[in-house]
Design a protein around this motif. Sequence first.
Motif, mmCIF file in Angstrom:
data_model
loop_
_atom_site.group_PDB
_atom_site.id
_atom_site.type_symbol
_atom_site.label_atom_id
_atom_site.label_comp_id
_atom_site.label_asym_id
_atom_site.label_seq_id
_atom_site.Cartn_x
_atom_site.Cartn_y
_atom_site.Cartn_z
ATOM 1 N N ARG A 32 37.472 5.764 47.169
ATOM 2 C CA ARG A 32 36.844 5.677 48.490
ATOM 3 C C ARG A 32 37.877 6.167 49.497
ATOM 4 O O ARG A 32 39.040 5.788 49.416
ATOM 5 N N VAL A 33 37.452 7.002 50.421
ATOM 6 C CA VAL A 33 38.388 7.645 51.344
ATOM 7 C C VAL A 33 37.879 7.546 52.778
ATOM 8 O O VAL A 33 36.707 7.781 53.042
ATOM 9 N N GLU A 34 38.782 7.192 53.685
ATOM 10 C CA GLU A 34 38.536 7.269 55.126
ATOM 11 C C GLU A 34 39.573 8.226 55.695
ATOM 12 O O GLU A 34 40.749 8.165 55.310
ATOM 13 N N THR A 35 39.149 9.097 56.592
ATOM 14 C CA THR A 35 40.079 10.068 57.174
ATOM 15 C C THR A 35 40.246 9.820 58.669
ATOM 16 O O THR A 35 39.342 9.335 59.344
ATOM 17 N N PHE A 36 41.428 10.188 59.154
ATOM 18 C CA PHE A 36 41.793 10.018 60.559
ATOM 19 C C PHE A 36 42.537 11.276 61.007
ATOM 20 O O PHE A 36 43.404 11.767 60.289
ATOM 21 N N ALA A 37 42.219 11.767 62.203
ATOM 22 C CA ALA A 37 42.818 13.000 62.708
ATOM 23 C C ALA A 37 44.162 12.785 63.399
ATOM 24 O O ALA A 37 44.851 13.751 63.709
ATOM 25 N N CYS A 38 44.531 11.518 63.627
ATOM 26 C CA CYS A 38 45.814 11.247 64.273
ATOM 27 C C CYS A 38 46.228 9.799 64.003
ATOM 28 O O CYS A 38 45.423 8.973 63.563
ATOM 29 N N GLY A 39 47.473 9.520 64.299
ATOM 30 C CA GLY A 39 48.005 8.183 64.078
ATOM 31 C C GLY A 39 47.328 7.123 64.917
ATOM 32 O O GLY A 39 47.116 5.998 64.460
ATOM 33 N N ARG A 40 46.973 7.463 66.143
ATOM 34 C CA ARG A 40 46.299 6.482 67.012
ATOM 35 C C ARG A 40 44.958 6.042 66.415
ATOM 36 O O ARG A 40 44.597 4.880 66.488
ATOM 37 N N GLU A 41 44.218 6.986 65.821
ATOM 38 C CA GLU A 41 42.953 6.634 65.161
ATOM 39 C C GLU A 41 43.207 5.676 63.995
ATOM 40 O O GLU A 41 42.468 4.714 63.809
ATOM 41 N N LEU A 42 44.225 5.958 63.219
ATOM 42 C CA LEU A 42 44.561 5.076 62.092
ATOM 43 C C LEU A 42 44.882 3.679 62.596
ATOM 44 O O LEU A 42 44.346 2.693 62.090
ATOM 45 N N LEU A 43 45.759 3.574 63.574
ATOM 46 C CA LEU A 43 46.178 2.267 64.082
ATOM 47 C C LEU A 43 45.005 1.491 64.661
ATOM 48 O O LEU A 43 44.947 0.263 64.541
ATOM 49 N N ALA A 44 44.035 2.188 65.238
ATOM 50 C CA ALA A 44 42.856 1.523 65.799
ATOM 51 C C ALA A 44 41.966 0.926 64.705
ATOM 52 O O ALA A 44 41.161 0.048 64.976
ATOM 53 N N ALA A 45 42.121 1.386 63.470
ATOM 54 C CA ALA A 45 41.314 0.875 62.351
ATOM 55 C C ALA A 45 41.806 -0.487 61.864
ATOM 56 O O ALA A 45 41.149 -1.114 61.031
ATOM 57 N N PHE A 46 42.947 -0.950 62.362
ATOM 58 C CA PHE A 46 43.506 -2.238 61.940
ATOM 59 C C PHE A 46 43.286 -3.260 63.041
ATOM 60 O O PHE A 46 43.470 -2.942 64.210
ATOM 61 N N PRO A 47 42.922 -4.516 62.767
ATOM 62 C CA PRO A 47 42.617 -4.998 61.419
ATOM 63 C C PRO A 47 41.240 -4.508 61.005
ATOM 64 O O PRO A 47 40.376 -4.260 61.828
ATOM 65 N N GLY A 48 41.062 -4.379 59.756
ATOM 66 C CA GLY A 48 39.821 -3.904 59.167
ATOM 67 C C GLY A 48 39.989 -3.935 57.669
ATOM 68 O O GLY A 48 40.893 -4.611 57.167
ATOM 69 N N PRO A 49 39.162 -3.189 56.964
ATOM 70 C CA PRO A 49 39.349 -3.141 55.512
ATOM 71 C C PRO A 49 40.751 -2.630 55.193
ATOM 72 O O PRO A 49 41.179 -1.612 55.716
ATOM 73 N N SER A 50 41.472 -3.362 54.390
ATOM 74 C CA SER A 50 42.852 -2.985 54.074
ATOM 75 C C SER A 50 42.874 -1.934 52.965
ATOM 76 O O SER A 50 42.383 -2.183 51.870
ATOM 77 N N PRO A 51 43.438 -0.763 53.259
ATOM 78 C CA PRO A 51 43.494 0.268 52.233
ATOM 79 C C PRO A 51 44.562 -0.043 51.190
ATOM 80 O O PRO A 51 45.538 -0.732 51.475
ATOM 81 N N ALA A 52 44.368 0.472 50.006
ATOM 82 C CA ALA A 52 45.389 0.353 48.965
ATOM 83 C C ALA A 52 46.557 1.282 49.275
ATOM 84 O O ALA A 52 47.691 1.004 48.902
ATOM 85 N N MET A 53 46.255 2.389 49.967
ATOM 86 C CA MET A 53 47.298 3.372 50.260
ATOM 87 C C MET A 53 46.902 4.171 51.495
ATOM 88 O O MET A 53 45.726 4.411 51.734
ATOM 89 N N VAL A 54 47.934 4.580 52.244
ATOM 90 C CA VAL A 54 47.758 5.479 53.381
ATOM 91 C C VAL A 54 48.573 6.733 53.094
ATOM 92 O O VAL A 54 49.776 6.653 52.841
ATOM 93 N N LEU A 55 47.911 7.890 53.112
ATOM 94 C CA LEU A 55 48.600 9.181 53.039
ATOM 95 C C LEU A 55 48.762 9.640 54.478
ATOM 96 O O LEU A 55 47.774 9.916 55.162
#
Length: 130
Positions: A32-55
Motif C-alpha cells: 500500500r502506497v501513499e505519495t507526497f510531493a513535498c516534506g510539508r505534505e508528509l508532515l501534515a499526514a501525522f498523526p495518522g496511519p503509521s507507515p512501515a517505511m518512508v522513502l
Amino acid sequence: MPSAPSALIYVVDDDAAVLHSTRFLLESEGHRVETFACGRELLAAFPGPSPAMVLLDQVMPGMEGLEVFARLRDLDPRVSVVLVTGHPDPRIRTRARAAGLPLIEKPLAFDALAGMIAAEDDRTRHPFQA
C-alpha cells in the motif's frame, strides 16, 4: 505478489514521474502506497496511519529531506526512513550516515529497495527476534 498484505509505505518526492513509477513498482509487489510531493505534505499526514517505511527524497524545494526527517522524528520516532537522492554528493551521504539513515540513489535499485522493505516488514512483525 506477496500472499499477505504488506504494510503502508509513504513516498516523498517533488518529481511527479518518480512518485508515479515508485508507486507502480511498490503496488505491483502488493504494498500500500501513499505519495507526497513535498516534506510539508508528509508532515501534515501525522498523526495518522503509521507507515512501515518512508522513502524520502533529499533534494526538494522548501525543506530538504534531512530537515523533514528531523521534524518527522518529533512526530513518530519509530517510523523507518530511507533517504533517496539523485545527487550523489558525498556530503549528503555523510549527513545521512550521521543521522542514522540508509541512503539509496536514483534511479532506484528496486531489488535493493525491496530487500529493505522486506527486512523492515519482518522486523516490525517480529520485534523481539534477534
